[in-house]
Motif scaffolding. Structure first.
Motif, mmCIF file in Angstrom:
data_model
loop_
_atom_site.group_PDB
_atom_site.id
_atom_site.type_symbol
_atom_site.label_atom_id
_atom_site.label_comp_id
_atom_site.label_asym_id
_atom_site.label_seq_id
_atom_site.Cartn_x
_atom_site.Cartn_y
_atom_site.Cartn_z
ATOM 1 N N GLU A 85 57.092 135.489 -32.713
ATOM 2 C CA GLU A 85 56.289 135.423 -33.863
ATOM 3 C C GLU A 85 54.937 134.846 -33.221
ATOM 4 N N LEU A 86 55.030 133.962 -32.393
ATOM 5 C CA LEU A 86 53.751 133.613 -31.778
ATOM 6 C C LEU A 86 53.037 134.552 -31.216
ATOM 7 N N LEU A 87 53.698 135.511 -30.403
ATOM 8 C CA LEU A 87 53.112 136.573 -29.629
ATOM 9 C C LEU A 87 52.535 137.728 -30.596
ATOM 10 N N SER A 88 53.315 138.043 -31.748
ATOM 11 C CA SER A 88 53.017 138.984 -32.610
ATOM 12 C C SER A 88 51.876 138.559 -33.359
ATOM 13 N N ARG A 89 51.560 137.406 -33.607
ATOM 14 C CA ARG A 89 50.433 136.482 -34.285
ATOM 15 C C ARG A 89 49.182 136.542 -33.672
ATOM 16 N N GLN A 129 48.722 138.159 -30.167
ATOM 17 C CA GLN A 129 48.525 139.202 -29.030
ATOM 18 C C GLN A 129 47.261 139.793 -29.147
ATOM 19 N N GLU A 130 47.017 140.340 -30.202
ATOM 20 C CA GLU A 130 45.723 141.473 -30.459
ATOM 21 C C GLU A 130 44.432 140.519 -30.199
ATOM 22 N N ARG A 131 44.295 139.499 -30.491
ATOM 23 C CA ARG A 131 43.238 138.520 -30.369
ATOM 24 C C ARG A 131 42.980 138.178 -28.761
ATOM 25 N N VAL A 132 44.158 137.764 -28.174
ATOM 26 C CA VAL A 132 44.081 137.499 -26.893
ATOM 27 C C VAL A 132 43.910 138.584 -25.842
ATOM 28 N N PHE A 133 44.116 139.941 -26.199
ATOM 29 C CA PHE A 133 44.137 141.004 -25.328
ATOM 30 C C PHE A 133 42.713 141.470 -25.544
ATOM 31 N N LYS A 134 42.087 141.559 -26.911
ATOM 32 C CA LYS A 134 40.790 141.847 -27.079
ATOM 33 C C LYS A 134 39.736 140.676 -26.168
ATOM 34 N N TYR A 135 40.171 139.473 -26.276
ATOM 35 C CA TYR A 135 39.284 138.499 -25.524
ATOM 36 C C TYR A 135 39.237 139.020 -24.175
ATOM 37 N N ILE A 136 40.474 139.421 -23.377
ATOM 38 C CA ILE A 136 40.334 139.823 -22.182
ATOM 39 C C ILE A 136 39.654 140.776 -21.634
ATOM 40 N N TYR A 137 39.847 141.817 -22.605
ATOM 41 C CA TYR A 137 39.424 143.291 -22.402
ATOM 42 C C TYR A 137 37.903 143.104 -22.554
ATOM 43 N N LEU A 138 37.306 142.380 -23.494
ATOM 44 C CA LEU A 138 35.757 142.581 -23.622
ATOM 45 C C LEU A 138 35.233 141.671 -22.500
ATOM 46 N N ILE A 139 35.671 140.952 -21.770
ATOM 47 C CA ILE A 139 35.256 140.277 -20.546
ATOM 48 C C ILE A 139 35.505 141.332 -19.247
ATOM 49 N N VAL A 140 36.662 141.905 -19.147
ATOM 50 C CA VAL A 140 36.927 142.532 -17.948
ATOM 51 C C VAL A 140 36.517 143.918 -17.968
ATOM 52 N N ARG A 141 36.592 144.679 -19.145
ATOM 53 C CA ARG A 141 36.392 145.960 -19.356
ATOM 54 C C ARG A 141 37.103 147.131 -18.645
ATOM 55 N N ASN A 142 38.219 146.756 -18.377
ATOM 56 C CA ASN A 142 39.071 147.438 -17.683
ATOM 57 C C ASN A 142 40.755 147.424 -18.330
ATOM 58 N N GLU A 143 41.074 148.386 -19.208
ATOM 59 C CA GLU A 143 42.483 148.353 -19.782
ATOM 60 C C GLU A 143 43.594 147.842 -18.949
ATOM 61 N N SER A 144 43.624 148.467 -17.574
ATOM 62 C CA SER A 144 44.699 148.250 -16.867
ATOM 63 C C SER A 144 44.849 146.757 -16.208
ATOM 64 N N LEU A 145 43.572 146.321 -15.931
ATOM 65 C CA LEU A 145 43.553 144.777 -15.603
ATOM 66 C C LEU A 145 43.411 143.831 -16.886
ATOM 67 N N ALA A 146 43.092 144.362 -18.005
ATOM 68 C CA ALA A 146 43.287 143.508 -19.170
ATOM 69 C C ALA A 146 44.677 143.392 -19.331
ATOM 70 N N ASN A 147 45.531 144.162 -18.988
ATOM 71 C CA ASN A 147 47.030 144.164 -19.534
ATOM 72 C C ASN A 147 47.640 143.236 -18.606
ATOM 73 N N ASP A 148 47.235 143.415 -17.452
ATOM 74 C CA ASP A 148 47.948 142.557 -16.195
ATOM 75 C C ASP A 148 47.478 140.969 -16.489
ATOM 76 N N LEU A 149 46.486 140.948 -16.954
ATOM 77 C CA LEU A 149 45.940 139.535 -17.227
ATOM 78 C C LEU A 149 46.570 138.959 -18.504
ATOM 79 N N PHE A 150 46.624 139.843 -19.808
ATOM 80 C CA PHE A 150 47.373 139.532 -20.578
ATOM 81 C C PHE A 150 48.928 139.007 -20.311
ATOM 82 N N GLN A 151 49.563 139.863 -19.477
ATOM 83 C CA GLN A 151 50.685 139.396 -19.214
ATOM 84 C C GLN A 151 50.868 138.212 -18.500
#
Length: 194
Positions: A27-31, A33-55
């Motif tokens: 529940e915490l993750l689904s609640r 995950q979208e905002r955390v991923f967007k935050y990471i992606y907006l900074i790194v601008r690389n989907e693969s790197l964003a996925n790695d950092l998200f994990q």
């Protein structure tokens, strides 16, 4: 009795997860995950790197929760974002190429002078994040203060021009800017204490 996790606050879900309930973490993750991923992606601008950092972020979250290192304060998402931000910074520090050239016979080390060098990726990242944070804080100012900040810093108008454009005296324009800066400092302090 089945627990309705969707209705529980984050801190309660953390407690259930610490007690071994995997559904609480889902529940915490689904609640969030979208905002955390967007935050990471907006900074790194690389989907693969964003996925790695998200994990990596959520691996740390799980580890910290299991080690009882999460301090209950009602700001779970801010805590996760802070972890993500630290991982991003670690990534840039680790992958920043280091070039060092030294001239021992020269009194000034022109090649390694930080003031003469281009900003690093980390410096750019910090500057972009700072500008974004300030933009967000400005939205919380009263309208008249927002207006004077916008005219001064985004349109580069003088206080005389601001006074003329808004139909107020220079002292009023200066006062609005003064209160805007005071309020921005307070907002920044509050957001840092979260």
């Amino acid at each position: 009795m089945k627990i309705l996790f969707a209705n529980l606050p984050d801190d309660e879900l953390v407690k259930y997860y610490q007690a071994g309930n995997q559904e609480a973490f889902r529940e915490l993750l689904s609640r969030h995950q979208e905002r955390v991923f967007k935050y990471i992606y907006l900074i790194v601008r690389n989907e693969s790197l964003a996925n790695d950092l998200f994990q990596d972020t959520f691996v740390k979250v799980v580890t910290f929760i299991k080690q009882y290192r999460y301090i209950e304060n009602g700001h779970f998402l801010s805590w996760v974002i802070r972890i993500a931000h630290n991982l991003i910074m670690d990534y840039y520090r680790k992958n920043q190429p280091e070039v060092s050239i030294h001239q021992p016979d020269h009194p000034y080390d022109l090649l390694n002078n930080i003031r003469l060098s281009d900003p690093s990726a980390e410096d750019d990242l910090i500057q972009r994040q700072l500008v974004n944070n300030i933009r967000e804080l400005i939205k919380y100012l009263p309208d008249l203060q927002q207006e004077v900040v916008h005219l001064r810093y985004y349109e580069d108008l003088s206080f005389r021009e601001i006074a003329d454009k808004t139909g107020v005296s220079i002292n009023t324009a200066l006062g609005r800017m003064r209160y805007a800066l005071i309020n921005l400092r307070k907002l920044a302090d509050e957001s840092l204490s979260i």
